[in-house]
Motif scaffolding. Structure first.
Motif, short mmCIF file in Angstrom:
data_model
loop_
_atom_site.label_atom_id
_atom_site.label_comp_id
_atom_site.label_asym_id
_atom_site.label_seq_id
_atom_site.Cartn_x
_atom_site.Cartn_y
_atom_site.Cartn_z
N PRO A 288 57.63 -22.96 57.74
CA PRO A 288 57.26 -24.36 57.96
C PRO A 288 58.44 -25.32 57.77
O PRO A 288 59.34 -25.07 56.96
CB PRO A 288 56.21 -24.63 56.88
N ASP A 289 58.41 -26.41 58.54
CA ASP A 289 59.41 -27.47 58.36
C ASP A 289 59.37 -27.92 56.91
O ASP A 289 58.30 -28.02 56.31
CB ASP A 289 59.13 -28.64 59.29
N GLY A 290 60.51 -28.19 56.35
CA GLY A 290 60.60 -28.64 54.96
C GLY A 290 60.81 -27.50 53.98
O GLY A 290 61.22 -27.72 52.85
N MET A 291 60.54 -26.28 54.40
CA MET A 291 60.73 -25.12 53.54
C MET A 291 62.08 -24.48 53.88
O MET A 291 62.30 -24.08 55.02
CB MET A 291 59.59 -24.13 53.76
N HIS A 292 62.99 -24.45 52.94
CA HIS A 292 64.33 -23.88 53.14
C HIS A 292 65.03 -24.48 54.36
O HIS A 292 65.46 -23.75 55.26
CB HIS A 292 64.27 -22.36 53.28
N PRO A 293 65.19 -25.79 54.42
CA PRO A 293 65.73 -26.42 55.63
C PRO A 293 67.16 -26.02 55.99
O PRO A 293 67.54 -26.14 57.15
CB PRO A 293 65.63 -27.92 55.34
N SER A 294 67.95 -25.53 55.05
CA SER A 294 69.32 -25.16 55.40
C SER A 294 69.46 -23.70 55.83
O SER A 294 70.54 -23.23 56.12
CB SER A 294 70.28 -25.45 54.23
N SER A 295 68.35 -22.97 55.88
CA SER A 295 68.39 -21.58 56.32
C SER A 295 68.14 -21.50 57.82
O SER A 295 67.12 -21.96 58.31
CB SER A 295 67.34 -20.74 55.60
N PRO A 296 69.06 -20.88 58.57
CA PRO A 296 68.83 -20.71 60.00
C PRO A 296 67.80 -19.60 60.30
O PRO A 296 67.33 -19.49 61.42
CB PRO A 296 70.20 -20.34 60.55
N HIS A 297 67.47 -18.81 59.31
CA HIS A 297 66.47 -17.74 59.47
C HIS A 297 65.09 -18.37 59.37
O HIS A 297 64.54 -18.54 58.29
CB HIS A 297 66.65 -16.65 58.41
N ARG A 298 64.52 -18.74 60.51
CA ARG A 298 63.28 -19.52 60.54
C ARG A 298 62.03 -18.68 60.70
O ARG A 298 60.93 -19.21 60.77
CB ARG A 298 63.33 -20.59 61.64
N TRP A 299 62.16 -17.36 60.77
CA TRP A 299 61.00 -16.49 60.93
C TRP A 299 60.83 -15.61 59.71
O TRP A 299 61.80 -15.10 59.16
CB TRP A 299 61.15 -15.63 62.20
N ARG A 300 59.59 -15.45 59.29
CA ARG A 300 59.32 -14.73 58.05
C ARG A 300 58.33 -13.60 58.29
O ARG A 300 57.39 -13.72 59.07
CB ARG A 300 58.75 -15.70 57.03
N ILE A 301 58.52 -12.51 57.54
CA ILE A 301 57.56 -11.44 57.44
C ILE A 301 56.90 -11.63 56.09
O ILE A 301 57.57 -11.66 55.06
CB ILE A 301 58.22 -10.04 57.53
N GLY A 302 55.59 -11.82 56.10
CA GLY A 302 54.86 -12.09 54.86
C GLY A 302 53.80 -11.05 54.58
O GLY A 302 53.24 -10.44 55.49
N HIS A 303 53.52 -10.86 53.29
CA HIS A 303 52.47 -9.95 52.84
C HIS A 303 51.16 -10.72 52.82
O HIS A 303 51.01 -11.69 52.09
CB HIS A 303 52.81 -9.41 51.45
N GLU A 304 50.22 -10.29 53.65
CA GLU A 304 48.97 -11.04 53.82
C GLU A 304 48.17 -11.16 52.53
O GLU A 304 47.71 -12.24 52.17
CB GLU A 304 48.11 -10.39 54.90
N ALA A 305 48.00 -10.08 51.80
CA ALA A 305 47.14 -10.08 50.62
C ALA A 305 47.64 -11.02 49.52
O ALA A 305 46.84 -11.70 48.86
CB ALA A 305 46.98 -8.67 50.07
N SER A 306 48.95 -11.08 49.32
CA SER A 306 49.51 -11.88 48.23
C SER A 306 50.09 -13.21 48.67
O SER A 306 50.29 -14.10 47.85
CB SER A 306 50.61 -11.09 47.51
N GLY A 307 50.41 -13.33 49.96
CA GLY A 307 51.09 -14.53 50.44
C GLY A 307 52.58 -14.51 50.15
O GLY A 307 53.29 -15.48 50.44
N LEU A 308 53.08 -13.41 49.57
CA LEU A 308 54.50 -13.32 49.24
C LEU A 308 55.35 -13.05 50.48
O LEU A 308 54.90 -12.39 51.42
CB LEU A 308 54.74 -12.21 48.21
N ALA A 309 56.58 -13.54 50.45
CA ALA A 309 57.54 -13.30 51.52
C ALA A 309 58.17 -11.92 51.31
O ALA A 309 58.53 -11.56 50.19
CB ALA A 309 58.60 -14.37 51.52
N ILE A 310 58.33 -11.18 52.42
CA ILE A 310 58.95 -9.86 52.36
C ILE A 310 60.37 -9.93 52.91
O ILE A 310 61.29 -9.35 52.34
CB ILE A 310 58.13 -8.82 53.16
#
Length: 179
Positions: free
Chosen positions: A36-58
């Motif tokens: 989402p915009d506003g989350m880690h704005p200086s990172s060019p890596h804008r796509w995330r793999i997330g764990h559905e059950a926990s909501g944690l970023a992988i």
């Protein structure tokens, strides 16, 4: 369900909650979504793999294509429908990243890859961006290859999937009159 697109709620390390409207399940338990915009704005890596059950970023990735490829590889290495505690006990993160290396994943919110400018638009461009890039290429007398190299290292171009990148490159080269 594999391929299903749905809302997903994520919480940043500082406790801010974001709702992602277009999270796509790639393998059971793993979702791919644009950070989402506003989350880690200086990172060019804008796509995330997330764990559905926990909501944690992988993991994070530069392009949607790389995020999907990474999730597919990760899906062969663990049962992502498990709770986070079970995964932490059984999964070696470095092994995951080594197996998916061809997709260049990075650890979530990695500060090693921050670029010092707002990169939250990486992978999203407008006609005005095309026109500005063409003006710069023309002023610098860049040829088509030099335009390609410049684009591959700058926001918003470096975050585009292959087809969108090629389209943007063609438009810039044509407007700049580059050969």
């Amino acid at each position: 369900m594999i391929g299903e697109v749905r809302e997903h709620t994520v919480t940043s390390a500082d406790g801010q909650v974001y709702t992602v409207p277009l999270a796509k399940e790639i393998v059971p338990g793993l979702l791919v979504y644009r950070i989402p915009d506003g989350m880690h704005p200086s990172s060019p890596h804008r796509w995330r793999i997330g764990h559905e059950a926990s909501g944690l970023a992988i993991a994070d990735a530069m392009t949607r294509e790389d995020a999907v490829g990474t999730a597919e590889v990760f899906g062969t290495l663990a049962d992502w429908t498990q709770e986070a505690e079970s995964l932490v006990a059984s999964v070696n993160p470095q092994e995951l990243f080594d197996k998916a290396a061809r997709y260049y994943p990075v650890f979530p919110a990695s500060t090693a890859h921050r670029i010092g400018v707002d990169a939250s638009r990486n992978g999203i461009y407008t006609d005005a961006d095309i026109e500005e890039a063409a003006r710069e290429a023309k002023a610098d007398e860049l040829n088509a290859y030099e335009v390609l190299i410049a684009m591959s290292h700058t926001v918003p171009w470096m975050g585009l999937d292959q087809e969108a990148f090629n389209d943007a490159h063609s438009r810039i080269v044509e407007l700049a009159g580059a050969e």
